[in-house]
Design a protein around this motif. Structure first.
Motif, PDB file in Angstrom:
ATOM      1  N   GLU A  78       1.024  -1.269  -0.131  1.00 50.78           N
ATOM      2  CA  GLU A  78       0.094  -0.066   0.185  1.00 50.78           C
ATOM      3  C   GLU A  78       0.780   1.245  -0.225  1.00 50.78           C
ATOM      4  OE1 GLU A  78      -3.084   1.978   2.940  1.00 50.78           O
ATOM      5  OE2 GLU A  78      -2.594  -0.059   3.233  1.00 50.78           O
ATOM      6  N   ILE A  79       0.521   2.163  -0.801  1.00 53.30           N
ATOM      7  CA  ILE A  79       1.390   3.519  -0.878  1.00 53.30           C
ATOM      8  C   ILE A  79       0.453   4.631  -0.632  1.00 53.30           C
ATOM      9  CG2 ILE A  79       1.181   3.462  -3.361  1.00 53.30           C
ATOM     10  CD1 ILE A  79       4.075   4.737  -3.472  1.00 53.30           C
ATOM     11  N   GLU A  80       0.878   5.541   0.155  1.00 51.95           N
ATOM     12  CA  GLU A  80      -0.009   6.563   0.535  1.00 51.95           C
ATOM     13  C   GLU A  80       0.936   7.973   0.581  1.00 51.95           C
ATOM     14  OE1 GLU A  80      -2.056   6.004   3.964  1.00 51.95           O
ATOM     15  OE2 GLU A  80      -0.222   6.069   5.344  1.00 51.95           O
ATOM     16  N   PRO A  81       0.571   9.114   0.005  1.00 47.88           N
ATOM     17  CA  PRO A  81       1.468  10.221  -0.038  1.00 47.88           C
ATOM     18  C   PRO A  81       1.250  10.760   1.395  1.00 47.88           C
ATOM     19  CG  PRO A  81      -0.833  10.816  -1.117  1.00 47.88           C
ATOM     20  CD  PRO A  81      -0.718   9.450  -0.770  1.00 47.88           C
ATOM     21  N   PHE A  82       2.388  11.495   1.814  1.00 46.09           N
ATOM     22  CA  PHE A  82       2.497  12.148   3.118  1.00 46.09           C
ATOM     23  C   PHE A  82       3.248  13.416   3.256  1.00 46.09           C
ATOM     24  CE2 PHE A  82       6.096   9.847   3.912  1.00 46.09           C
ATOM     25  CZ  PHE A  82       7.002  10.356   5.063  1.00 46.09           C
ATOM     26  N   THR A  83       3.059  14.158   3.989  1.00 44.41           N
ATOM     27  CA  THR A  83       4.200  15.495   4.319  1.00 44.41           C
ATOM     28  C   THR A  83       4.455  15.389   5.833  1.00 44.41           C
ATOM     29  OG1 THR A  83       2.712  16.542   2.791  1.00 44.41           O
ATOM     30  CG2 THR A  83       4.393  17.879   4.067  1.00 44.41           C
ATOM     31  N   CYS A  84       5.857  15.660   5.967  1.00 45.83           N
ATOM     32  CA  CYS A  84       6.457  15.798   7.213  1.00 45.83           C
ATOM     33  C   CYS A  84       7.406  16.966   7.226  1.00 45.83           C
ATOM     34  CB  CYS A  84       7.201  14.524   7.311  1.00 45.83           C
ATOM     35  SG  CYS A  84       8.053  14.093   9.152  1.00 45.83           S
ATOM     36  N   GLY A  85       7.366  17.734   8.033  1.00 48.52           N
ATOM     37  CA  GLY A  85       8.042  19.104   8.197  1.00 48.52           C
ATOM     38  C   GLY A  85       7.998  19.875   6.656  1.00 48.52           C
ATOM     39  N   GLY A  86       6.990  19.820   6.120  1.00 50.77           N
ATOM     40  CA  GLY A  86       7.031  20.498   4.891  1.00 50.77           C
ATOM     41  C   GLY A  86       7.477  19.916   3.430  1.00 50.77           C
ATOM     42  N   GLU A  87       7.932  18.485   3.754  1.00 51.64           N
ATOM     43  CA  GLU A  87       8.677  17.944   2.651  1.00 51.64           C
ATOM     44  C   GLU A  87       7.577  16.871   2.232  1.00 51.64           C
ATOM     45  OE1 GLU A  87      12.684  15.126   1.959  1.00 51.64           O
ATOM     46  OE2 GLU A  87      12.895  17.057   3.257  1.00 51.64           O
ATOM     47  N   ASN A  88       7.606  16.576   1.008  1.00 46.99           N
ATOM     48  CA  ASN A  88       6.371  15.612   0.365  1.00 46.99           C
ATOM     49  C   ASN A  88       7.198  14.154   0.439  1.00 46.99           C
ATOM     50  OD1 ASN A  88       4.281  17.346   0.132  1.00 46.99           O
ATOM     51  ND2 ASN A  88       5.146  18.102  -1.735  1.00 46.99           N
ATOM     52  N   GLY A  89       6.484  13.272   0.607  1.00 49.15           N
ATOM     53  CA  GLY A  89       6.995  11.964   0.640  1.00 49.15           C
ATOM     54  C   GLY A  89       5.721  10.782   0.247  1.00 49.15           C
ATOM     55  N   ALA A  90       6.330   9.610   0.295  1.00 48.90           N
ATOM     56  CA  ALA A  90       5.356   8.345   0.116  1.00 48.90           C
ATOM     57  C   ALA A  90       5.674   7.413   1.146  1.00 48.90           C
ATOM     58  CB  ALA A  90       5.340   8.019  -1.339  1.00 48.90           C
ATOM     59  N   ARG A  91       4.516   6.888   1.984  1.00 47.00           N
ATOM     60  CA  ARG A  91       4.823   5.754   2.779  1.00 47.00           C
ATOM     61  C   ARG A  91       4.452   4.453   2.181  1.00 47.00           C
ATOM     62  NH1 ARG A  91       1.843   8.016   6.824  1.00 47.00           N
ATOM     63  NH2 ARG A  91       3.829   8.880   7.868  1.00 47.00           N
ATOM     64  N   ILE A  92       5.155   3.702   2.379  1.00 48.69           N
ATOM     65  CA  ILE A  92       4.796   2.331   1.561  1.00 48.69           C
ATOM     66  C   ILE A  92       4.855   1.175   2.631  1.00 48.69           C
ATOM     67  CG2 ILE A  92       5.624   0.503   0.065  1.00 48.69           C
ATOM     68  CD1 ILE A  92       7.499   2.714  -1.367  1.00 48.69           C
ATOM     69  N   LYS A  93       3.614   0.478   2.784  1.00 54.93           N
ATOM     70  CA  LYS A  93       3.327  -0.606   3.764  1.00 54.93           C
ATOM     71  C   LYS A  93       3.020  -1.628   3.083  1.00 54.93           C
ATOM     72  CE  LYS A  93       0.333   2.302   5.651  1.00 54.93           C
ATOM     73  NZ  LYS A  93      -0.949   2.710   6.561  1.00 54.93           N
ATOM     74  N   PRO A  94       3.846  -2.996   3.442  1.00 48.27           N
ATOM     75  CA  PRO A  94       3.422  -4.351   3.108  1.00 48.27           C
ATOM     76  C   PRO A  94       1.912  -4.646   3.171  1.00 48.27           C
ATOM     77  CG  PRO A  94       5.496  -4.196   4.071  1.00 48.27           C
ATOM     78  CD  PRO A  94       4.636  -2.919   4.365  1.00 48.27           C
ATOM     79  N   LYS A  95       1.250  -5.248   2.308  1.00 50.10           N
ATOM     80  CA  LYS A  95      -0.164  -5.641   2.476  1.00 50.10           C
ATOM     81  C   LYS A  95      -0.189  -6.894   2.785  1.00 50.10           C
ATOM     82  CE  LYS A  95      -3.558  -3.925   1.535  1.00 50.10           C
ATOM     83  NZ  LYS A  95      -4.691  -3.475   2.353  1.00 50.10           N
ATOM     84  N   ASN A  96      -0.547  -7.620   3.971  1.00 48.49           N
ATOM     85  CA  ASN A  96      -0.743  -9.168   4.358  1.00 48.49           C
ATOM     86  C   ASN A  96      -2.109  -9.710   3.928  1.00 48.49           C
ATOM     87  OD1 ASN A  96       2.079  -8.910   4.976  1.00 48.49           O
ATOM     88  ND2 ASN A  96       1.351  -8.187   7.256  1.00 48.49           N
ATOM     89  N   ASP A  97      -2.281  -9.637   2.790  1.00 48.93           N
ATOM     90  CA  ASP A  97      -3.614 -10.112   2.241  1.00 48.93           C
ATOM     91  C   ASP A  97      -3.585 -11.651   2.102  1.00 48.93           C
ATOM     92  OD1 ASP A  97      -4.760  -7.782   3.036  1.00 48.93           O
ATOM     93  OD2 ASP A  97      -4.809  -6.944   0.702  1.00 48.93           O
ATOM     94  N   GLY A  98      -2.948 -12.509   2.777  1.00 49.59           N
ATOM     95  CA  GLY A  98      -3.014 -13.775   2.713  1.00 49.59           C
ATOM     96  C   GLY A  98      -2.081 -14.232   1.686  1.00 49.59           C
ATOM     97  N   ILE A  99      -1.004 -13.488   1.222  1.00 51.04           N
ATOM     98  CA  ILE A  99       0.010 -13.884   0.057  1.00 51.04           C
ATOM     99  C   ILE A  99       1.216 -14.477   1.020  1.00 51.04           C
ATOM    100  CG2 ILE A  99       1.526 -12.705  -1.309  1.00 51.04           C
ATOM    101  CD1 ILE A  99      -0.453 -10.671  -2.186  1.00 51.04           C
TER     102      ILE A  99
END
Length: 56
Positions: free
Chosen positions: A35-56
């Protein structure tokens, strides 16, 4: 400091190439879903990537 990754176009989207060391730490294998989602921290744009554990 983080790792540098490579982006390349594939059809309508982008493919993100993640270094093997990070894949091993996150237990990601070819075909894994993340799963990937945009986020902003300290005024800097980034992306957070999290593994999906949907039975894979």
């Amino acid at each position: 400091m983080g790792e540098v990754v490579k982006l390349r176009k594939s059809g309508e989207g982008l493919v993100i190439t993640i270094p093997l060391e990070i894949c091993e730490k996150l237990n990601l294998k070819e075909g894994s879903l993340v799963e990937i989602e945009p986020f902003t921290c300290g005024g800097e744009n980034g992306a957070r990537i999290k593994p999906k554990n949907d039975g894979i």
